[in-house]
Design a protein around this motif. Sequence first.
Motif, PDB file in Angstrom:
ATOM      1  N   ASP A  76      15.991  -1.856   5.756  1.00 53.63           N
ATOM      2  CA  ASP A  76      15.457  -2.215   4.643  1.00 53.63           C
ATOM      3  C   ASP A  76      15.219  -2.933   3.607  1.00 53.63           C
ATOM      4  O   ASP A  76      14.702  -4.303   4.568  1.00 53.63           O
ATOM      5  N   GLU A  77      15.231  -2.737   2.952  1.00 55.05           N
ATOM      6  CA  GLU A  77      14.155  -4.149   1.737  1.00 55.05           C
ATOM      7  C   GLU A  77      14.916  -5.291   2.102  1.00 55.05           C
ATOM      8  O   GLU A  77      14.349  -6.209   1.790  1.00 55.05           O
ATOM      9  N   ASP A  78      16.571  -5.199   1.828  1.00 54.32           N
ATOM     10  CA  ASP A  78      17.457  -6.516   2.049  1.00 54.32           C
ATOM     11  C   ASP A  78      17.214  -7.427   2.599  1.00 54.32           C
ATOM     12  O   ASP A  78      17.019  -8.444   2.683  1.00 54.32           O
ATOM     13  N   ALA A  80      14.652  -7.531   4.997  1.00 62.24           N
ATOM     14  CA  ALA A  80      12.872  -8.149   4.232  1.00 62.24           C
ATOM     15  C   ALA A  80      12.508  -9.040   4.011  1.00 62.24           C
ATOM     16  O   ALA A  80      12.419 -10.178   4.054  1.00 62.24           O
ATOM     17  N   ILE A  81      14.240  -8.992   2.342  1.00 62.47           N
ATOM     18  CA  ILE A  81      13.677  -9.915   1.780  1.00 62.47           C
ATOM     19  C   ILE A  81      13.606 -11.823   2.632  1.00 62.47           C
ATOM     20  O   ILE A  81      14.029 -12.558   2.233  1.00 62.47           O
ATOM     21  N   SER A  89       8.362  -8.233   0.496  1.00 56.01           N
ATOM     22  CA  SER A  89       8.337  -7.100   0.350  1.00 56.01           C
ATOM     23  C   SER A  89       8.865  -5.888   1.701  1.00 56.01           C
ATOM     24  O   SER A  89       8.329  -6.869   3.638  1.00 56.01           O
ATOM     25  N   LEU A  90       8.421  -5.036   2.160  1.00 57.72           N
ATOM     26  CA  LEU A  90       9.755  -4.009   3.048  1.00 57.72           C
ATOM     27  C   LEU A  90       7.903  -3.780   4.062  1.00 57.72           C
ATOM     28  O   LEU A  90       8.262  -3.901   5.186  1.00 57.72           O
ATOM     29  N   SER A  91       7.016  -3.485   2.792  1.00 53.47           N
ATOM     30  CA  SER A  91       5.917  -3.128   3.461  1.00 53.47           C
ATOM     31  C   SER A  91       5.474  -4.662   4.552  1.00 53.47           C
ATOM     32  O   SER A  91       4.652  -4.200   5.409  1.00 53.47           O
ATOM     33  N   TRP A  93       6.865  -7.069   5.759  1.00 49.23           N
ATOM     34  CA  TRP A  93       7.940  -6.632   7.157  1.00 49.23           C
ATOM     35  C   TRP A  93       7.837  -6.479   8.123  1.00 49.23           C
ATOM     36  O   TRP A  93       7.427  -6.739   9.177  1.00 49.23           O
ATOM     37  N   ARG A  94       7.741  -4.768   7.541  1.00 52.18           N
ATOM     38  CA  ARG A  94       7.432  -4.231   9.389  1.00 52.18           C
ATOM     39  C   ARG A  94       6.153  -4.233   9.525  1.00 52.18           C
ATOM     40  O   ARG A  94       5.844  -4.364  10.795  1.00 52.18           O
TER      41      ARG A  94
END
Length: 124
Positions: A76-78, A80-81, A89-91, A93-94
Amino acid sequence: MDSFAFGNTPEMADQLGQLVLQGIKTATTSLKAQYEKDGEPLPKVGDQSIILDSKNRQLCQIEITDVTVMPFSQVDEDFAIAEGEGDLSLSYWREAHINFFSQYCDFHEEMEVVLEKFKVIKKF
């Protein structure tokens, strides 16, 4: 005690090491399959390591505070942060992790990843 540099290039080692020192990067992700391939145990809470820069200089000592294994697609985004990279952002990171992991295997988004959170316990 284990010691390592983050990433797979001197530039990544220096950049990510500085993010750790600044308190921005407090997490990292690895492929579970790589631990299995190398015959290495998964990290566990309380493990400590020395973080190195590209010239093998010690930057800091970290301690793992949390370890979770899950499919890549469920991160999740947490988290990624907490990795502290790019625009957080999660995007971002992905995309960055898909590109990185694809260098080492036929990566797919249901592969299990090892998510580690850590804290700096000593700076050098």
